[in-house]
Write a protein that holds these residues in place. Structure first.
Motif, short mmCIF file in Angstrom:
data_model
loop_
_atom_site.label_atom_id
_atom_site.label_comp_id
_atom_site.label_asym_id
_atom_site.label_seq_id
_atom_site.Cartn_x
_atom_site.Cartn_y
_atom_site.Cartn_z
N ASP A 1 0.88 -1.17 0.00
CA ASP A 1 0.00 0.00 0.00
C ASP A 1 0.91 1.21 0.00
N ALA B 1 0.89 3.25 -7.43
CA ALA B 1 -0.44 2.77 -7.78
C ALA B 1 -0.80 3.20 -9.19
N THR C 1 -3.26 -0.79 -6.19
CA THR C 1 -2.13 -0.42 -5.36
C THR C 1 -0.94 -1.32 -5.64
N GLY C 2 0.24 -0.75 -5.52
CA GLY C 2 1.47 -1.52 -5.68
C GLY C 2 1.96 -1.64 -7.11
#
Length: 110
Positions: free
Chosen positions: A35, A39, A48-49
């Motif tokens: 998180d 993103a 996210t990520g």
């Protein structure tokens, strides 16, 4: 950190981000996507990520404790190459998931 790049429409960027996220989630040395600011921002949702750009994918992960971090990064690069061949991959390891330390901890209090 990223929004759909100029060379891809929003739907294509979202589909690619979803495929990359799924591929990375299957890496044995990866506990989770991180998180945080890395993103892909899409209408109504965020992947996210994973940040998808025209010629680069940035992936931020939480690595599992144990395997060398270089191994985790290599697994992520290989996973991304399977779904997005030809794109450069920047891997960020934002955290490490430690083994459960709760068993040896004492609770604070009276």
């Amino acid at each position: 950190m990223s929004h759909p790049p100029g060379g891809r429409d929003t739907a294509e960027a979202g589909q690619l981000a979803d495929r990359i996220a799924a591929a990375v989630a299957g890496c044995p040395a990866v506990a989770a996507l991180a998180d945080g600011p890395v993103a892909t921002y899409l209408p109504g949702r965020v992947v996210t990520g994973v940040a998808v750009r025209d010629d680069l994918v940035v992936v931020a992960v939480v690595a599992r404790h144990g395997p060398p971090l270089a191994e985790a990064a290599g697994q992520v690069r290989a996973a991304v190459a399977q779904v997005a061949p030809g794109l450069a991959v920047d891997v960020r390891i934002d955290d490490i998931q430690l083994p459960d330390a709760g068993a040896g901890r004492r609770e604070a209090g009276p």
